[in-house]
Design an enzyme around this catalytic site. Structure first.
Site, PDB file in Angstrom:
ATOM      1  N   LYS A  75      -2.406  -1.412  -2.808  1.00 30.36           N
ATOM      2  CA  LYS A  75      -2.854  -2.239  -3.931  1.00 30.36           C
ATOM      3  C   LYS A  75      -3.900  -1.494  -4.761  1.00 30.36           C
ATOM      4  O   LYS A  75      -3.569  -0.518  -5.390  1.00 30.36           O
ATOM      5  CB  LYS A  75      -3.343  -3.591  -3.407  1.00 30.36           C
ATOM      6  CG  LYS A  75      -2.312  -4.286  -2.486  1.00 30.36           C
ATOM      7  CD  LYS A  75      -1.058  -4.730  -3.226  1.00 30.36           C
ATOM      8  CE  LYS A  75       0.145  -5.030  -2.352  1.00 30.36           C
ATOM      9  NZ  LYS A  75      -0.036  -6.057  -1.348  1.00 30.36           N
ATOM     10  N   ARG A  92       0.359  15.320  13.088  1.00 27.87           N
ATOM     11  CA  ARG A  92       0.665  13.902  12.872  1.00 27.87           C
ATOM     12  C   ARG A  92      -0.545  13.112  12.341  1.00 27.87           C
ATOM     13  O   ARG A  92      -0.410  12.247  11.486  1.00 27.87           O
ATOM     14  CB  ARG A  92       1.156  13.270  14.180  1.00 27.87           C
ATOM     15  CG  ARG A  92       2.033  12.052  13.948  1.00 27.87           C
ATOM     16  CD  ARG A  92       2.417  11.389  15.246  1.00 27.87           C
ATOM     17  NE  ARG A  92       3.394  12.132  16.016  1.00 27.87           N
ATOM     18  CZ  ARG A  92       3.187  12.592  17.253  1.00 27.87           C
ATOM     19  NH1 ARG A  92       2.037  12.378  17.861  1.00 27.87           N
ATOM     20  NH2 ARG A  92       4.115  13.259  17.893  1.00 27.87           N
ATOM     21  N   TYR A 109      -0.615 -13.522   4.663  1.00 26.28           N
ATOM     22  CA  TYR A 109       0.474 -12.806   4.001  1.00 26.28           C
ATOM     23  C   TYR A 109       1.806 -13.127   4.704  1.00 26.28           C
ATOM     24  O   TYR A 109       1.939 -12.941   5.922  1.00 26.28           O
ATOM     25  CB  TYR A 109       0.128 -11.323   4.112  1.00 26.28           C
ATOM     26  CG  TYR A 109       1.095 -10.353   3.500  1.00 26.28           C
ATOM     27  CD1 TYR A 109       1.363 -10.369   2.141  1.00 26.28           C
ATOM     28  CD2 TYR A 109       1.733  -9.382   4.289  1.00 26.28           C
ATOM     29  CE1 TYR A 109       2.248  -9.455   1.580  1.00 26.28           C
ATOM     30  CE2 TYR A 109       2.603  -8.465   3.735  1.00 26.28           C
ATOM     31  CZ  TYR A 109       2.857  -8.513   2.382  1.00 26.28           C
ATOM     32  OH  TYR A 109       3.718  -7.602   1.837  1.00 26.28           O
ATOM     33  N   ASP A 117      -7.235  -9.543   7.246  1.00 30.58           N
ATOM     34  CA  ASP A 117      -6.610  -8.741   6.187  1.00 30.58           C
ATOM     35  C   ASP A 117      -7.558  -8.764   4.999  1.00 30.58           C
ATOM     36  O   ASP A 117      -7.803  -9.817   4.411  1.00 30.58           O
ATOM     37  CB  ASP A 117      -5.252  -9.372   5.835  1.00 30.58           C
ATOM     38  CG  ASP A 117      -4.486  -8.569   4.782  1.00 30.58           C
ATOM     39  OD1 ASP A 117      -5.137  -7.886   3.961  1.00 30.58           O
ATOM     40  OD2 ASP A 117      -3.242  -8.640   4.782  1.00 30.58           O
TER      41      ASP A 117
HETATM   42  C1  LIG Z   1       0.707  -6.205  -0.104  1.00 30.99           C
HETATM   43  C2  LIG Z   1      -0.038  -6.800   0.987  1.00 30.99           C
HETATM   44  C3  LIG Z   1       0.146  -6.374   2.298  1.00 30.99           C
HETATM   45  C4  LIG Z   1       1.201  -5.360   2.690  1.00 30.99           C
HETATM   46  O1  LIG Z   1       1.018  -4.107   2.136  1.00 30.99           O
HETATM   47  P1  LIG Z   1       2.243  -3.101   1.969  1.00 30.99           P
HETATM   48  O2  LIG Z   1       1.604  -1.796   1.733  1.00 30.99           O
HETATM   49  O3  LIG Z   1       3.027  -3.617   0.802  1.00 30.99           O
HETATM   50  O4  LIG Z   1       3.034  -3.143   3.235  1.00 30.99           O
HETATM   51  C5  LIG Z   1      -0.616  -6.951   3.285  1.00 30.99           C
HETATM   52  N1  LIG Z   1      -1.519  -7.891   3.001  1.00 30.99           N
HETATM   53  C6  LIG Z   1      -1.738  -8.328   1.749  1.00 30.99           C
HETATM   54  C7  LIG Z   1      -2.758  -9.371   1.516  1.00 30.99           C
HETATM   55  C8  LIG Z   1      -0.995  -7.807   0.700  1.00 30.99           C
HETATM   56  O5  LIG Z   1      -1.185  -8.274  -0.527  1.00 30.99           O
END
Ligand SMILES: *Cc1c(COP(=O)(O)O)cnc(C)c1O
Length: 395
Positions: free
Chosen positions: A214, A66, A119, A190
């Protein structure tokens, strides 16, 4: 690359995740393969005991699939390097990483302070799972004044995002970290926007969360998240929650992400250069009221950006001098920018920002004029500017 050479990030990223030499042949492929497994097999019980011992001492020793084997381990190290951390856990998406970070530190009766610029889907987590668990939350501007006013006796976590989603407003993470320390809060941020050139953990933040979906994976075809920290006690709490929740990501996704990481800095630089060209062009256009992009000297977060960031990227927002109908015509007229919600890939994207959503952000100026967020990708910047120019004629 031989071990123990201290290199710059870009050199490291080209050599991370290399396969070990085969002891018999002295040969190896350049990168480790996507090592798929659910079961890990041991030569004898003593070998299993040895791995268990290492695991109990806190090492990354794997007895079951895992957690993932070398491919996953290499990707965790990459996240540690990018975020100046010592511990990383992988999650199946950025949103899952946010959930894991919250659930690691919040329980029944606790309260969390959340910056109102985060977000959007974080509010869903809060309205559903956290509420059901008996966790309360307060959204407010990420200023010391406002946070102090909303602090409660049972506040355990301060959750922020710098710069904020949609309006890309820079936060003073150093100040927030001091506030969190003074009040015994775990500060989670984040850092999807700044991954690779902005180090929240070095500014005093406890936990950094990144959507590898991203720029890191970078090709709009992988979902990935990571939670990075550097304090042993904090890391242990995240690891325990990670294990208990059973998060796992596929070896192929880990492998694709390592491949993406090799060119990440190059792509970031190109996207940031294009982004700045587009932002400059937009800021001089008569149909544009305001551009939100901290790398622009006119942006109110520019000084903080210069103090804390070693780079930028291609994500920016702007306010049109028109209402929703005009903005819809503009978006529909774009030929290169695709309509879509993500960013950090190779292709440019556009998002018509929902005015009701943005009203929840205290940084917003409450105008009825429409905000557009664009992601400037790797195309030729002059083609992108031509595309924006022709579409702006439709507003
Ligand atoms: C896209 C994004 C997320 C979430 O990511 P996912 O992989 O799409 O779940 C979280 N925080 C920010 C700032 C983002 O742009």
């Amino acid at each position: 690359m031989k071990d123990n050479i201290n290199t710059k990030l870009e050199t490291y990223l080209q050599h991370a995740g290399m396969a070990q030499f085969n002891e018999d042949t002295g040969a190896a492929p350049v990168s480790i393969p996507a090592m798929r497994t659910s079961t890990v097999r041991f030569k004898n019980l003593e070998a299993l005991d040895q791995v268990e011992t290492l695991k109990n001492q806190g090492h990354r020793a794997v007895v079951y699939g895992r957690l993932g084997m070398e491919t996953h381990g290499a990707l965790e190290e990459i996240f540690c390097k990018l975020e100046a951390g010592t511990n990383a856990c992988l999650a199946p998406s950025g949103m899952a990483a946010i959930t894991l970070a919250m659930l690691s530190f919040l329980g029944n009766g606790d309260h969390a302070l959340i910056a109102d610029c985060v977000y959007g889907p974080v509010r869903r987590l809060d309205d559903s799972v956290l509420k059901r668990m008996g966790v309360s939350t307060t959204y407010c501007p990420a200023t010391i004044e406002s946070l102090s006013a909303n602090l409660k006796e049972n506040t355990k976590v301060l959750y922020v995002e710098s710069p904020g989603s949609l309006l890309i407003e820079m936060l003073d993470l150093q100040k927030l970290a001091n506030f969190a320390k003074e009040n015994n809060l775990i500060l989670i941020t984040d850092n999807t926007w700044g991954n690779g050139f902005y180090e929240p953990l070095s500014l005093g933040v406890d936990v950094s969360v990144v959507a590898g979906t991203k720029y890191l994976a970078g090709h709009s075809d992988v979902m990935l998240g990571a939670i990075i920290s550097k304090d042993e006690k904090i890391a242990a709490q995240i690891h325990e929650t990670h294990y208990a929740l059973g998060y796992a990501i596929s070896a192929e996704d880990a492998w694709l992400s390592i491949r993406g990481a090799r060119t990440m800095m190059l792509r970031l630089r190109q996207s940031a250069e294009n982004g700045l060209k587009v932002a400059n062009w937009l800021s001089e256009h008569s149909s544009i009221e305001k551009v939100y992009f901290p790398a622009l000297p006119s942006d109110s977060g520019h000084e903080l950006w210069k103090r804390d960031c070693k780079g930028s990227n291609g994500l920016l927002s702007f306010q049109l001098k028109t209402d929703n109908q005009g903005a819809r015509r503009f978006v529909n007229a774009l030929k290169i920018f695709g309509i879509g919600f993500s960013w950090g890939g190779f292709e440019s994207l556009v998002q018509l920002v929902d005015l009701n959503t943005i009203k929840q952000h205290s940084y917003w100026n409450n105008s009825d004029n429409q905000v557009i967020r664009i992601y400037v990708g790797l195309e030729d910047a002059s083609d992108l500017i031509d595309d924006l120019d022709q579409a702006l004629k439709y507003i």
